[in-house]
Design an enzyme around this catalytic site. Structure first.
Site, short mmCIF file in Angstrom:
data_model
loop_
_atom_site.label_atom_id
_atom_site.label_comp_id
_atom_site.label_asym_id
_atom_site.label_seq_id
_atom_site.Cartn_x
_atom_site.Cartn_y
_atom_site.Cartn_z
N ASP A 5 8.45 -23.40 -15.90
CA ASP A 5 7.83 -23.42 -17.24
C ASP A 5 8.75 -22.85 -18.33
O ASP A 5 8.28 -22.17 -19.26
CB ASP A 5 6.49 -22.64 -17.23
N ASN A 64 6.45 -31.73 -19.09
CA ASN A 64 5.34 -31.07 -18.40
C ASN A 64 4.32 -30.57 -19.42
O ASN A 64 4.65 -30.32 -20.57
CB ASN A 64 5.90 -29.87 -17.62
N ARG A 108 12.87 -30.39 0.05
CA ARG A 108 12.27 -30.68 -1.26
C ARG A 108 13.11 -31.72 -2.00
O ARG A 108 12.60 -32.61 -2.66
CB ARG A 108 12.20 -29.43 -2.13
N HIS A 158 1.59 -27.36 -19.73
CA HIS A 158 1.21 -26.10 -19.09
C HIS A 158 0.07 -25.46 -19.88
O HIS A 158 0.12 -25.42 -21.11
CB HIS A 158 2.42 -25.16 -19.04
N GLU A 183 -5.05 -30.22 -24.54
CA GLU A 183 -3.99 -30.76 -23.68
C GLU A 183 -3.87 -32.27 -23.88
O GLU A 183 -2.79 -32.82 -24.01
CB GLU A 183 -4.26 -30.45 -22.21
N GLY A 202 -6.50 -35.74 -13.13
CA GLY A 202 -5.80 -36.76 -13.91
C GLY A 202 -6.38 -37.01 -15.29
O GLY A 202 -6.21 -38.09 -15.85
N SER A 203 -7.06 -35.99 -15.87
CA SER A 203 -7.59 -36.23 -17.22
C SER A 203 -6.45 -36.37 -18.23
O SER A 203 -6.57 -37.13 -19.20
CB SER A 203 -8.58 -35.15 -17.62
N ASP A 258 13.13 -28.04 -17.08
CA ASP A 258 14.47 -27.68 -16.60
C ASP A 258 14.32 -27.11 -15.19
O ASP A 258 13.23 -27.18 -14.61
CB ASP A 258 15.17 -26.72 -17.57
N MET A 317 1.39 -30.16 -9.17
CA MET A 317 1.42 -28.79 -8.69
C MET A 317 2.67 -28.42 -7.88
O MET A 317 2.70 -27.36 -7.25
CB MET A 317 0.15 -28.49 -7.87
C1 GRF Z 1 -4.26 -29.01 -16.60
O1 GRF Z 1 -4.84 -27.83 -17.08
C2 GRF Z 1 -2.76 -28.88 -16.62
O2 GRF Z 1 -2.29 -28.18 -17.72
C3 GRF Z 1 -2.56 -28.08 -15.36
O3 GRF Z 1 -3.44 -28.66 -14.43
C4 GRF Z 1 -4.56 -29.19 -15.13
C5 GRF Z 1 -4.64 -30.63 -14.71
O4 GRF Z 1 -5.61 -31.34 -15.34
N1 GRF Z 1 -1.17 -28.05 -14.99
P1 GRF Z 1 -5.71 -32.93 -15.14
O5 GRF Z 1 -5.38 -33.25 -13.68
O6 GRF Z 1 -4.79 -33.59 -16.09
O7 GRF Z 1 -7.16 -33.21 -15.44
#
Ligand code: GRF
Length: 240
Positions: free
Chosen positions: A158, A120, A80, A122, A187, A11-12, A154, A105
């Site tokens: 990705d 999202n 789902r 990525h 990110e 969750g960073s 969408d 995920m």
């Molecule tokens: C990040 O690299 C994100 O792009 C990927 O998973 C990682 C999650 O990082 N999908 P965090 O949980 O936000 O720390």
């Protein structure tokens, strides 16, 4: 703007969104609800540390990523969709206006996609290196930068319209983990800026293209990314 977050891990990115709301960088906004499919996700702890509602919702077992299941099968999988309807219910109850996938995920199905704008992040420069291991795949391919992309979601993997991208250097001798950490710094910056632009109505989606209306903060954001490259190069140089 009321933000909902789906997260599966540390969750960073969520933390960066919370901090950017609290500082006013993303104006008049707050994270209203964090949902995780993983009971042990540190993202849930981060949410409660900030007094934000958080909820672990357990997906049915079959929902684990199944190799060989194609994207159409995933999107149309009734269980789902049931799971995503539960998410819709939870996010609607707190009047969320946009949902962020911050290290989430699982694929999201039309049950959720049709109800909310979803963004999202990525860890690659899309459209290269889609999928679960963006950084590892870029390194193995021989790319000499890695990077990250925010995009609207969408109903494919990705592929949605790209919003922002940033590149990260790969220095000699760095491990995949070290490169991932450098990439994560980008990110956090691009996710916050993406939400700021979205919140201030500075994004114009025209088919696949997302036009950005540059304001003062966006110029500063671009400079911040440049300085980050410079400081990463200086750090690396000083350690040699
Ligand atoms: C990040 O690299 C994100 O792009 C990927 O998973 C990682 C999650 O990082 N999908 P965090 O949980 O936000 O720390």
């Amino acid at each position: 703007m009321k933000i909902g977050v789906l997260a599966s891990g540390s969750g960073s990115n969520l933390q960066s969104i919370i901090d950017s709301c609290n500082s006013g960088y993303i104006p008049n906004s707050s994270v209203e609800l964090v949902i995780s499919n993983n009971e042990k996700a540190f993202a849930l702890t981060r949410a409660s540390n900030h007094g934000i509602k958080s909820n672990y919702i357990h997906p049915p077992d079959f929902i684990k990523y199944k190799k060989g299941m194609n994207i159409d099968e995933i999107m149309n999988d009734p269980l789902r969709r049931e799971y995503d309807k539960l998410l819709v219910e939870n996010f609607s109850n707190v009047n969320v206006e946009v949902i962020c996938l911050a290290g989430y995920m699982l694929f999201v199905t039309p049950a959720l996609l049709d109800k909310f704008t979803i963004i999202n992040i990525h860890p690659s420069i899309l459209p290269s290196f889609k999928g679960l291991h963006g950084i590892r795949d870029a390194i193995n391919y021989g790319a000499n930068v890695v990077g990250c992309t925010t995009h609207f979601v969408d109903n494919d993997e990705d592929t949605g319209p790209i919003i922002l991208q940033a590149t990260t250097p790969i220095f000699t001798g760095m491990s995949t983990e070290e490169i991932s950490l450098l990439n994560l710094k980008r990110e956090h910056i691009i996710f916050a800026e993406t939400l700021r632009l979205y919140c201030k109505n500075l994004l114009r989606v025209k088919g696949r293209q997302v036009e950005i209306i540059w304001d003062k903060e966006h110029f500063e954001y671009q400079n911040k990314l440049l300085y980050l490259w410079k400081s990463d190069i200086d750090d690396y140089n000083n350690r040699r």
